[in-house]
Write an enzyme that holds these catalytic residues in place. Structure first.
Site, PDB file in Angstrom:
ATOM      1  N   ARG A  69       0.847  -1.198   0.000  1.00 21.18           N
ATOM      2  CA  ARG A  69       0.000   0.000   0.000  1.00 21.18           C
ATOM      3  C   ARG A  69       0.879   1.244   0.000  1.00 21.18           C
ATOM      4  O   ARG A  69       2.063   1.198   0.351  1.00 21.18           O
ATOM      5  CB  ARG A  69      -0.887   0.020   1.246  1.00 21.18           C
ATOM      6  N   GLY A  71       2.158   4.890   1.462  1.00 29.54           N
ATOM      7  CA  GLY A  71       2.369   5.393   2.816  1.00 29.54           C
ATOM      8  C   GLY A  71       3.597   4.810   3.476  1.00 29.54           C
ATOM      9  O   GLY A  71       4.412   4.120   2.859  1.00 29.54           O
ATOM     10  N   TYR A  75       0.605   1.296  12.567  1.00 27.22           N
ATOM     11  CA  TYR A  75       0.338   0.266  13.567  1.00 27.22           C
ATOM     12  C   TYR A  75      -1.084  -0.226  13.391  1.00 27.22           C
ATOM     13  O   TYR A  75      -2.006   0.567  13.137  1.00 27.22           O
ATOM     14  CB  TYR A  75       0.508   0.839  14.977  1.00 27.22           C
ATOM     15  N   ALA A 149      -5.958   6.669   9.884  1.00 28.40           N
ATOM     16  CA  ALA A 149      -4.915   6.533   8.869  1.00 28.40           C
ATOM     17  C   ALA A 149      -5.519   6.017   7.570  1.00 28.40           C
ATOM     18  O   ALA A 149      -6.611   5.435   7.560  1.00 28.40           O
ATOM     19  CB  ALA A 149      -3.813   5.600   9.354  1.00 28.40           C
ATOM     20  N   GLY A 151      -4.277   4.304   3.597  1.00 21.58           N
ATOM     21  CA  GLY A 151      -3.275   3.858   2.639  1.00 21.58           C
ATOM     22  C   GLY A 151      -3.882   2.816   1.716  1.00 21.58           C
ATOM     23  O   GLY A 151      -4.416   1.813   2.188  1.00 21.58           O
ATOM     24  N   SER A 164      -7.962   3.028   8.664  1.00 21.37           N
ATOM     25  CA  SER A 164      -8.114   2.561  10.039  1.00 21.37           C
ATOM     26  C   SER A 164      -8.531   3.726  10.919  1.00 21.37           C
ATOM     27  O   SER A 164      -8.064   4.850  10.736  1.00 21.37           O
ATOM     28  CB  SER A 164      -6.816   1.935  10.563  1.00 21.37           C
ATOM     29  N   CYS A 180       3.520   7.195  10.074  1.00 16.68           N
ATOM     30  CA  CYS A 180       3.455   7.913   8.798  1.00 16.68           C
ATOM     31  C   CYS A 180       4.583   8.931   8.658  1.00 16.68           C
ATOM     32  O   CYS A 180       4.464   9.916   7.918  1.00 16.68           O
ATOM     33  CB  CYS A 180       2.095   8.586   8.626  1.00 16.68           C
TER      34      CYS A 180
END
Length: 229
Positions: A69, A71, A75, A149, A151, A164, A180
């Site tokens: 992905r 990025g 986590y 986040a 990605g 996420s 990131c």
């Protein structure tokens, strides 16, 4: 039609990637419906295509998975809702940047269901919240923390991976990476913001706000050759 799948328990990361890749291939062949898959993972770190080795500050803490992905390091763990998006971007204008903006708008709309104002920042991936409850920075500015986040990867104009939202993860687990690649801002969660929100609540908000955020469009010819993430 978009199929929604919600998995209980913790989903193995490699198994998730294998499922996404197979489903994306089937969607590209018009053999399967689009799919949004809601999961939780055991604690782990993922390294996106732009990850810098120096940003993995505690490499022995949790398993580290190399991801295709876009990025950098992220986590995943219990208490975090991961939404994998296997969607036909060819039917959404073939505009990758616009598709990413739609995903950001979706996150912001879902957060809005809990009266949380999520915001986008130039040069910073993800969705952020202003922390008026924290002291000002050394420059006299409000602190900002990342709450979600994002990605994705595209193959044959079908997306996989996704986003996420931190519902109630152990925020100390983010300390093993530079999330990131950003050092000057923190990470938060809905519960950390003082909201008694459950995973089921977030799932309902994601489903409620999806259709109004991630739309289908006629292809913009100027963006037909947009670079894939």
């Amino acid at each position: 039609m978009v199929e929604w799948i919600t998995s209980t328990g913790l989903t193995d990361y490699d198994d998730a990637v294998a499922f996404m890749e197979a489903r994306a291939e089937s969607i590209a062949k018009d053999e399967a419906e689009e799919c949004i898959w809601l999961v939780e993972h055991p604690s782990l770190y993922t390294a996106g295509t732009s990850a810098k080795p120096a940003d993995l500050t505690d490499p022995d803490r949790f398993p580290v998975h190399t991801s295709k992905r876009g990025g950098q390091y992220t986590y995943h763990g219990p208490g975090q809702r991961v939404a994998y998006v296997m969607l036909n971007v060819a039917q959404r204008g073939r505009d990758v940047r616009c598709f990413v903006r739609d995903l950001e708008a979706w996150i912001i709309a879902a957060l809005g269901e809990f009266n949380v104002k999520g915001e986008i920042r130039a040069g910073r991936v993800g969705v952020w919240v202003v922390r008026d409850d924290k002291p000002l920075t050394a420059l006299g500015q409000p602190q900002e923390d990342k709450v979600a986040a994002l990605g994705i990867r595209l193959r044959k104009w079908v997306s996989f991976h996704g986003l996420s939202i931190n519902v109630e993860p152990d925020l100390s687990h983010f300390s093993g990476i530079v999330p990131c690649g950003i050092t000057e801002h923190g990470v938060t969660s809905l519960v950390d913001l003082g909201l008694p929100v459950t995973m089921d609540d977030v799932d309902m908000a994601l489903r409620k706000t999806f259709d109004g955020s991630v739309t289908k469009r006629t292809m913009d010819k100027e963006n037909a050759n947009a670079q894939l993430l």
